[in-house]
Design an enzyme around this catalytic site. Structure first.
Site, PDB file in Angstrom:
ATOM      1  N   ARG A  10     -17.746  -9.337   2.107  1.00  0.00           N
ATOM      2  CA  ARG A  10     -17.750  -7.911   1.722  1.00  0.00           C
ATOM      3  C   ARG A  10     -18.640  -7.564   0.551  1.00  0.00           C
ATOM      4  O   ARG A  10     -18.807  -6.381   0.244  1.00  0.00           O
ATOM      5  CB  ARG A  10     -16.316  -7.466   1.396  1.00  0.00           C
ATOM      6  CG  ARG A  10     -15.290  -7.755   2.459  1.00  0.00           C
ATOM      7  CD  ARG A  10     -15.578  -7.017   3.743  1.00  0.00           C
ATOM      8  NE  ARG A  10     -14.457  -7.135   4.681  1.00  0.00           N
ATOM      9  CZ  ARG A  10     -14.397  -6.473   5.832  1.00  0.00           C
ATOM     10  NH1 ARG A  10     -15.378  -5.672   6.209  1.00  0.00           N
ATOM     11  NH2 ARG A  10     -13.369  -6.631   6.633  1.00  0.00           N
ATOM     12  N   GLN A  44       0.834  -1.201   0.000  1.00  0.00           N
ATOM     13  CA  GLN A  44       0.000   0.000   0.000  1.00  0.00           C
ATOM     14  C   GLN A  44       0.865   1.246   0.000  1.00  0.00           C
ATOM     15  O   GLN A  44       1.915   1.306   0.665  1.00  0.00           O
ATOM     16  CB  GLN A  44      -0.914   0.003   1.246  1.00  0.00           C
ATOM     17  CG  GLN A  44      -1.837   1.211   1.298  1.00  0.00           C
ATOM     18  CD  GLN A  44      -2.909   1.092   2.376  1.00  0.00           C
ATOM     19  OE1 GLN A  44      -2.849   0.215   3.234  1.00  0.00           O
ATOM     20  NE2 GLN A  44      -3.885   1.977   2.328  1.00  0.00           N
TER      21      GLN A  44
HETATM   22  C1  LIG Z   1     -20.038  -6.516   8.005  1.00  0.00           C
HETATM   23  C2  LIG Z   1     -18.747  -6.529   8.774  1.00  0.00           C
HETATM   24  C3  LIG Z   1     -18.607  -5.787   9.907  1.00  0.00           C
HETATM   25  C4  LIG Z   1     -17.401  -5.781  10.630  1.00  0.00           C
HETATM   26  N1  LIG Z   1     -17.289  -5.022  11.747  1.00  0.00           N
HETATM   27  C5  LIG Z   1     -16.137  -5.042  12.472  1.00  0.00           C
HETATM   28  C6  LIG Z   1     -15.986  -4.284  13.668  1.00  0.00           C
HETATM   29  O1  LIG Z   1     -16.888  -3.581  14.083  1.00  0.00           O
HETATM   30  N2  LIG Z   1     -14.804  -4.330  14.332  1.00  0.00           N
HETATM   31  C7  LIG Z   1     -13.773  -5.117  13.912  1.00  0.00           C
HETATM   32  O2  LIG Z   1     -12.728  -5.152  14.566  1.00  0.00           O
HETATM   33  N3  LIG Z   1     -13.881  -5.832  12.774  1.00  0.00           N
HETATM   34  C8  LIG Z   1     -15.021  -5.826  12.062  1.00  0.00           C
HETATM   35  N4  LIG Z   1     -15.129  -6.560  10.916  1.00  0.00           N
HETATM   36  C9  LIG Z   1     -13.938  -7.291  10.445  1.00  0.00           C
HETATM   37  C10 LIG Z   1     -14.022  -8.793  10.794  1.00  0.00           C
HETATM   38  O3  LIG Z   1     -14.073  -8.973  12.186  1.00  0.00           O
HETATM   39  C11 LIG Z   1     -12.793  -9.530  10.243  1.00  0.00           C
HETATM   40  O4  LIG Z   1     -11.616  -9.059  10.862  1.00  0.00           O
HETATM   41  C12 LIG Z   1     -12.623  -9.345   8.764  1.00  0.00           C
HETATM   42  O5  LIG Z   1     -13.870  -9.435   8.126  1.00  0.00           O
HETATM   43  C13 LIG Z   1     -11.683 -10.420   8.229  1.00  0.00           C
HETATM   44  O6  LIG Z   1     -12.357 -11.660   8.316  1.00  0.00           O
HETATM   45  P1  LIG Z   1     -11.643 -13.028   8.599  1.00  0.00           P
HETATM   46  O7  LIG Z   1     -10.851 -12.972   9.830  1.00  0.00           O
HETATM   47  O8  LIG Z   1     -12.688 -14.114   8.500  1.00  0.00           O
HETATM   48  O9  LIG Z   1     -10.798 -13.138   7.258  1.00  0.00           O
HETATM   49  P2  LIG Z   1      -9.296 -13.404   6.881  1.00  0.00           P
HETATM   50  O10 LIG Z   1      -8.331 -12.739   7.756  1.00  0.00           O
HETATM   51  O11 LIG Z   1      -9.330 -13.072   5.448  1.00  0.00           O
HETATM   52  O12 LIG Z   1      -9.113 -14.937   7.090  1.00  0.00           O
HETATM   53  C14 LIG Z   1      -9.780 -15.895   6.263  1.00  0.00           C
HETATM   54  C15 LIG Z   1     -10.090 -17.105   7.096  1.00  0.00           C
HETATM   55  O13 LIG Z   1      -8.853 -17.722   7.484  1.00  0.00           O
HETATM   56  C16 LIG Z   1      -8.981 -18.244   8.796  1.00  0.00           C
HETATM   57  N5  LIG Z   1      -8.036 -17.557   9.669  1.00  0.00           N
HETATM   58  C17 LIG Z   1      -7.297 -16.464   9.375  1.00  0.00           C
HETATM   59  N6  LIG Z   1      -6.509 -16.130  10.409  1.00  0.00           N
HETATM   60  C18 LIG Z   1      -6.766 -17.029  11.377  1.00  0.00           C
HETATM   61  C19 LIG Z   1      -6.300 -17.225  12.705  1.00  0.00           C
HETATM   62  N7  LIG Z   1      -5.399 -16.417  13.248  1.00  0.00           N
HETATM   63  N8  LIG Z   1      -6.754 -18.241  13.416  1.00  0.00           N
HETATM   64  C20 LIG Z   1      -7.678 -19.085  12.906  1.00  0.00           C
HETATM   65  N9  LIG Z   1      -8.206 -18.975  11.660  1.00  0.00           N
HETATM   66  C21 LIG Z   1      -7.748 -17.957  10.903  1.00  0.00           C
HETATM   67  C22 LIG Z   1     -10.441 -18.003   9.227  1.00  0.00           C
HETATM   68  O14 LIG Z   1     -11.206 -19.132   8.872  1.00  0.00           O
HETATM   69  C23 LIG Z   1     -10.836 -16.812   8.396  1.00  0.00           C
HETATM   70  O15 LIG Z   1     -12.235 -16.702   8.202  1.00  0.00           O
HETATM   71  C24 LIG Z   1     -16.308  -6.577  10.188  1.00  0.00           C
HETATM   72  C25 LIG Z   1     -16.468  -7.347   9.026  1.00  0.00           C
HETATM   73  C26 LIG Z   1     -17.655  -7.332   8.315  1.00  0.00           C
HETATM   74  C27 LIG Z   1     -17.775  -8.160   7.060  1.00  0.00           C
END
Ligand SMILES: Cc1cc2nc3c(=O)[nH]c(=O)nc-3n(C[C@H](O)[C@H](O)[C@H](O)COP(=O)(O)OP(=O)(O)OC[C@H]3O[C@@H](n4cnc5c(N)ncnc54)[C@H](O)[C@@H]3O)c2cc1C
Length: 202
Positions: free
Chosen positions: A167, A81
């Site tokens: 998203r 970025q």
């Molecule tokens: C509508 C919406 C509202 C949101 N609001 C907020 C908010 O208010 N505050 C906030 O902080 N965030 C918010 N988020 C962000 C959300 O909490 C996630 O951080 C973000 O969507 C990334 O998702 P993820 O961790 O599933 O995905 P990624 O990081 O892309 O990971 C993909 C998948 O890999 C696995 N994975 C990745 N890392 C790990 C790990 N360390 N341990 C175990 N499994 C793992 C999981 O299965 C995960 O689903 C929001 C998201 C959405 C879509």
């Protein structure tokens, strides 16, 4: 917002089928239409690690830092970025949300006018700070979430599917939804089976 595909794994769905069939040693089943049946089956059964053999990289620009902050929460993706430490924001562009743009009533009391005025004031203060010897890494503290940024995002198709699920739905914020739509428009024709269950709507 500008979305540009930089690269994608060549023959991406063939690579995914070949990788997946390695698990079952079922190469003899490769034929016309077999990739579609096979990839649909692995997605249905949740065997999505096979999708990790295909990658796509996009250059994304003209988006707000507010969008990019949401995007970089996706830990499986890779990002490069534009830095606000190494690049001066002495003429920053900014995003105007449609809800604010809609408030235009043609005079200086309108929200849109006030919004733009605030951006000009921020720009002036930022430029003054830099002129007076403040480093960009500190001057950037006054920059808004609306400030435009650009980045390169690379991830595998399993993660792209995950990003779209989270998203590109109505619970997500409008700008990231719009970005997903533009990326899906590019990816769907290139990997039609992998993204068959994502419909491009509003
Ligand atoms: C509508 C919406 C509202 C949101 N609001 C907020 C908010 O208010 N505050 C906030 O902080 N965030 C918010 N988020 C962000 C959300 O909490 C996630 O951080 C973000 O969507 C990334 O998702 P993820 O961790 O599933 O995905 P990624 O990081 O892309 O990971 C993909 C998948 O890999 C696995 N994975 C990745 N890392 C790990 C790990 N360390 N341990 C175990 N499994 C793992 C999981 O299965 C995960 O689903 C929001 C998201 C959405 C879509």
């Amino acid at each position: 917002m500008n979305i540009k595909l930089l690269s994608i794994t060549p023959n991406i769905e063939t690579v995914i089928e070949e990788a997946g069939r390695t698990c079952y040693q079922s190469y003899n089943k490769i034929s016309e239409g077999s990739a579609e049946r096979f990839i649909k089956m692995i997605i249905k059964n949740g065997h999505e690690s096979v999708l990790e053999h295909g990658y796509a990289s996009f250059k994304i620009s003209g988006i707000s830092r507010s969008l990019s902050h949401q995007l970089v929460r996706h830990r499986i993706a890779s990002f490069s970025q534009q830095s606000q430490r190494y690049c001066k924001e002495d003429q920053f562009d900014y995003v105007i949300p449609p809800s604010v743009r809609d408030k235009y009533v043609g005079d200086e009391s309108s929200l849109l006018f006030q919004y733009q005025e605030m951006m000009r004031n921020i720009q002036d203060l930022y430029n003054r700070m830099v002129r007076e010897g403040i480093k960009p890494e500190d001057a950037r503290f006054v920059l808004p979430n609306a400030c435009c940024t650009q980045l390169v995002l690379t991830c595998n198709l399993r993660e792209w599917r995950h990003i779209f699920k989270e998203r590109y739905n109505l619970a997500a914020q409008w700008e990231i939804r719009q970005m997903c739509k533009e990326i899906l428009k590019v990816l769907k024709p290139l990997a039609p089976i992998v993204f068959a269950d994502f419909k491009i709507g509003d």
